[in-house]
Design a protein around this motif. Structure first.
Motif, short mmCIF file in Angstrom:
data_model
loop_
_atom_site.label_atom_id
_atom_site.label_comp_id
_atom_site.label_asym_id
_atom_site.label_seq_id
_atom_site.Cartn_x
_atom_site.Cartn_y
_atom_site.Cartn_z
N VAL A 112 15.07 -4.18 16.45
CA VAL A 112 14.85 -3.27 17.56
C VAL A 112 13.72 -2.37 17.12
O VAL A 112 13.77 -1.76 16.06
CB VAL A 112 16.11 -2.42 17.88
CG1 VAL A 112 15.80 -1.38 18.93
CG2 VAL A 112 17.25 -3.31 18.33
N SER A 113 12.65 -2.32 17.91
CA SER A 113 11.50 -1.50 17.56
C SER A 113 11.47 -0.26 18.43
O SER A 113 11.65 -0.33 19.64
CB SER A 113 10.21 -2.30 17.78
OG SER A 113 9.10 -1.49 17.51
N LEU A 114 11.24 0.88 17.78
CA LEU A 114 11.15 2.15 18.49
C LEU A 114 9.73 2.68 18.30
O LEU A 114 9.43 3.26 17.27
CB LEU A 114 12.15 3.16 17.94
CG LEU A 114 13.61 2.74 18.01
CD1 LEU A 114 14.48 3.76 17.31
CD2 LEU A 114 14.04 2.58 19.45
N GLY A 115 8.88 2.48 19.27
CA GLY A 115 7.51 2.94 19.17
C GLY A 115 7.28 4.25 19.90
O GLY A 115 6.15 4.63 20.15
N ASP A 164 23.16 5.36 19.28
CA ASP A 164 24.24 4.38 19.45
C ASP A 164 23.83 3.25 20.39
O ASP A 164 24.20 2.10 20.17
CB ASP A 164 25.51 5.04 19.97
CG ASP A 164 26.30 5.73 18.88
OD1 ASP A 164 26.01 5.52 17.68
OD2 ASP A 164 27.23 6.49 19.22
N VAL A 165 23.06 3.56 21.42
CA VAL A 165 22.60 2.54 22.36
C VAL A 165 21.72 1.52 21.63
O VAL A 165 21.88 0.31 21.79
CB VAL A 165 21.84 3.16 23.54
CG1 VAL A 165 21.19 2.10 24.41
CG2 VAL A 165 22.77 4.04 24.36
N TYR A 166 20.81 2.01 20.80
CA TYR A 166 19.95 1.11 20.03
C TYR A 166 20.75 0.29 19.01
O TYR A 166 20.55 -0.91 18.85
CB TYR A 166 18.86 1.89 19.30
CG TYR A 166 17.82 2.49 20.21
CD1 TYR A 166 16.98 1.68 20.96
CD2 TYR A 166 17.67 3.86 20.30
CE1 TYR A 166 16.02 2.23 21.80
CE2 TYR A 166 16.72 4.42 21.13
CZ TYR A 166 15.89 3.61 21.87
OH TYR A 166 14.95 4.15 22.69
N LEU A 167 21.67 0.95 18.34
CA LEU A 167 22.47 0.27 17.33
C LEU A 167 23.40 -0.77 17.94
O LEU A 167 23.67 -1.80 17.33
CB LEU A 167 23.26 1.29 16.51
CG LEU A 167 22.42 2.19 15.61
CD1 LEU A 167 23.29 3.27 14.99
CD2 LEU A 167 21.69 1.40 14.54
N GLY A 222 31.69 0.35 14.95
CA GLY A 222 31.19 -0.58 13.95
C GLY A 222 30.11 -0.03 13.06
O GLY A 222 29.62 -0.71 12.16
N ILE A 223 29.72 1.21 13.27
CA ILE A 223 28.63 1.80 12.50
C ILE A 223 29.22 2.69 11.41
O ILE A 223 29.95 3.63 11.68
CB ILE A 223 27.69 2.64 13.40
CG1 ILE A 223 27.07 1.77 14.50
CG2 ILE A 223 26.61 3.32 12.57
CD1 ILE A 223 26.24 0.59 14.00
N VAL A 224 28.86 2.37 10.17
CA VAL A 224 29.30 3.14 9.01
C VAL A 224 28.05 3.44 8.19
O VAL A 224 27.28 2.53 7.86
CB VAL A 224 30.31 2.34 8.16
CG1 VAL A 224 30.70 3.13 6.92
CG2 VAL A 224 31.53 1.95 8.97
#
Length: 117
Positions: free
Chosen positions: A52-55, A69-72, A109-111
């Motif tokens: 996922v690229s955040l430019g 969280d949306v990106y992850l 699911g994110i740790v």
């Protein structure tokens, strides 16, 4: 999470991890600050659709924890089959703020696994 000054080797380290993953499926969230997403292009070939690229600017300034969280979610969904997500922060990012955002994540699911700077 990978953080550090511009030119400190974050993308090089990420590419090293990708080449030597030994079967571990790595997803990457790459944060570029320029209009040309150079870092994302440098890792995209190795990851295919697992990036996922955040430019849109510095991750710690451009989003809040719920937006992160949306990106992850795109990488953490079970159908993606990813074992670990590496966030490559821009050279302008504030690592402390990024860690705070990850700790505030409401995604089950994110740790937070650590910071390499």
């Amino acid at each position: 999470m990978l953080a550090g000054f511009l030119g400190s080797g974050k993308t090089t380290l990420l590419n090293h991890l990708l080449r030597r993953s030994k079967g571990t499926r790595i997803g990457a969230l790459v944060n570029d600050c320029g209009t040309i997403e150079i870092d994302a292009m440098a890792v995209a070939g190795a990851l295919g659709d697992s990036t996922v690229s955040l430019g849109n600017g510095c991750l710690c300034c451009a989003v809040d924890a719920s937006e992160l969280d949306v990106y992850l979610e795109r990488l953490a969904r079970p159908s993606a089959g990813i074992d670990v997500i590496v966030i490559e922060a821009s050279g302008l990012a504030e690592p402390r703020e990024l860690v705070r955002m990850l700790l505030a994540s409401e995604h089950p699911g994110i740790v937070y696994g650590g910071l390499v700077s």
